[in-house]
Design an enzyme around this catalytic site. Structure first.
Site, short mmCIF file in Angstrom:
data_model
loop_
_atom_site.label_atom_id
_atom_site.label_comp_id
_atom_site.label_asym_id
_atom_site.label_seq_id
_atom_site.Cartn_x
_atom_site.Cartn_y
_atom_site.Cartn_z
N MET A 95 41.21 32.93 44.76
CA MET A 95 39.98 32.17 44.58
C MET A 95 39.44 31.56 45.87
SD MET A 95 39.65 33.14 41.60
CE MET A 95 38.26 32.33 40.83
N ARG A 96 39.70 32.22 46.99
CA ARG A 96 39.13 31.78 48.27
C ARG A 96 38.48 32.98 48.96
NH1 ARG A 96 41.66 26.76 49.99
NH2 ARG A 96 43.15 26.20 48.36
N HIS A 114 36.76 41.76 40.28
CA HIS A 114 35.89 40.65 39.88
C HIS A 114 35.44 40.87 38.43
CE1 HIS A 114 33.10 37.35 40.38
NE2 HIS A 114 32.21 38.10 39.76
C1 GAR Z 1 40.61 37.85 36.86
O1 GAR Z 1 39.78 37.89 35.74
C2 GAR Z 1 39.84 38.24 38.11
O2 GAR Z 1 38.86 39.19 37.87
C3 GAR Z 1 39.24 36.91 38.50
O3 GAR Z 1 40.26 35.97 38.28
C4 GAR Z 1 41.07 36.42 37.18
C5 GAR Z 1 42.53 36.39 37.62
O4 GAR Z 1 43.38 36.64 36.55
N1 GAR Z 1 38.84 36.92 39.87
C6 GAR Z 1 37.72 36.35 40.32
O5 GAR Z 1 36.95 35.72 39.61
C7 GAR Z 1 37.48 36.52 41.81
N2 GAR Z 1 36.11 36.28 42.16
P1 GAR Z 1 44.91 36.98 36.79
O6 GAR Z 1 45.50 35.88 37.68
O7 GAR Z 1 45.50 36.95 35.41
O8 GAR Z 1 44.99 38.34 37.44
#
Ligand code: GAR
Length: 198
Positions: A95-96, A114
């Site tokens: 998330m960075r 994403h």
């Molecule tokens: C996922 O849905 C991914 O697409 C999102 O965070 C979640 C992580 O889930 N990523 C973003 O929003 C990045 N911009 P996880 O830790 O269970 O893989």
């Protein structure tokens, strides 16, 4: 000679995408090897999962910024990845935003997943943005990472319907099912492109 693609994984959350990737590797469906899993969150699920698989796992204290790593820390991460012979850096819920030290160390060799059909709805809680906008469908996108937010070249996408009565939670759960299928497939595609005599 080892023809497996050596990956490093960087994440901040529960790690379900990493889990899907690791399960595909362990099942022999993905010719890759996870060399290290790194997280900016010490008690994250992703680090616990990695340790459970016997994969090298490391917490990286992010430093003083909220949205990125401190440049010196990013430089250190790049050194660790190189030391571990990582060829592809896989962002899985990180998330960075990445900056030059890592982008320069891994040109066109960093990918992200994403939870929207980019270029629509970059940023946080993309599923909520799609729901609130009244979309009939959304999905997930795997893309190369550049210095922007969720803005790099798109590699692959998977569509997910938005059903009547969906909540942010139910929609994100459906998107995650699609993510868990798409991400290992895309990494397998990249692994197949890497010459085995490198
Ligand atoms: C996922 O849905 C991914 O697409 C999102 O965070 C979640 C992580 O889930 N990523 C973003 O929003 C990045 N911009 P996880 O830790 O269970 O893989």
């Amino acid at each position: 000679m080892n023809s497996k693609l050596k990956i490093g994984v960087l994440g901040s959350g529960k790690g379900s995408n990493y889990q899907a990737i690791q399960e595909a590797i362990n099942a022999g469906k993905l010719q890759a090897e996870t060399r290290i899993v790194l997280s900016d969150v010490e008690d994250s699920g992703i680090l616990k999962l990695a340790r459970g698989y016997g994969v090298s796992a490391m917490h990286v204290p992010p430093g003083k910024f909220m949205t990125r790593l401190e440049p010196e820390i990013e430089e250190k991460v790049a050194q660790i990845l190189k030391f571990k012979s990582v060829e592809l850096l896989v962002l899985a819920g990180f998330m960075r935003i990445l900056k030059q030290p890592l982008l320069d160390a891994y040109p066109r060799r960093i990918i992200n997943i994403h939870p929207s059909l980019l270029p629509k709805y970059p940023g946080i809680e993309a599923w909520k943005q799609a729901l609130e906008a009244g979309e009939k469908k959304t999905g997930c996108t795997v893309h190369y990472v550049d210095a922007g937010m969720d803005s790099g070249e798109i590699i692959a996408q998977s569509e997910v319907p938005i059903n009547r009565g969906d909540t942010p939670k139910s929609l994100h759960a459906r998107i995650q099912e699609a993510e868990h299928k798409l991400y290992p497939e895309v990494i397998a595609m990249i692994a197949a492109e890497v010459p085995s005599d490198r």
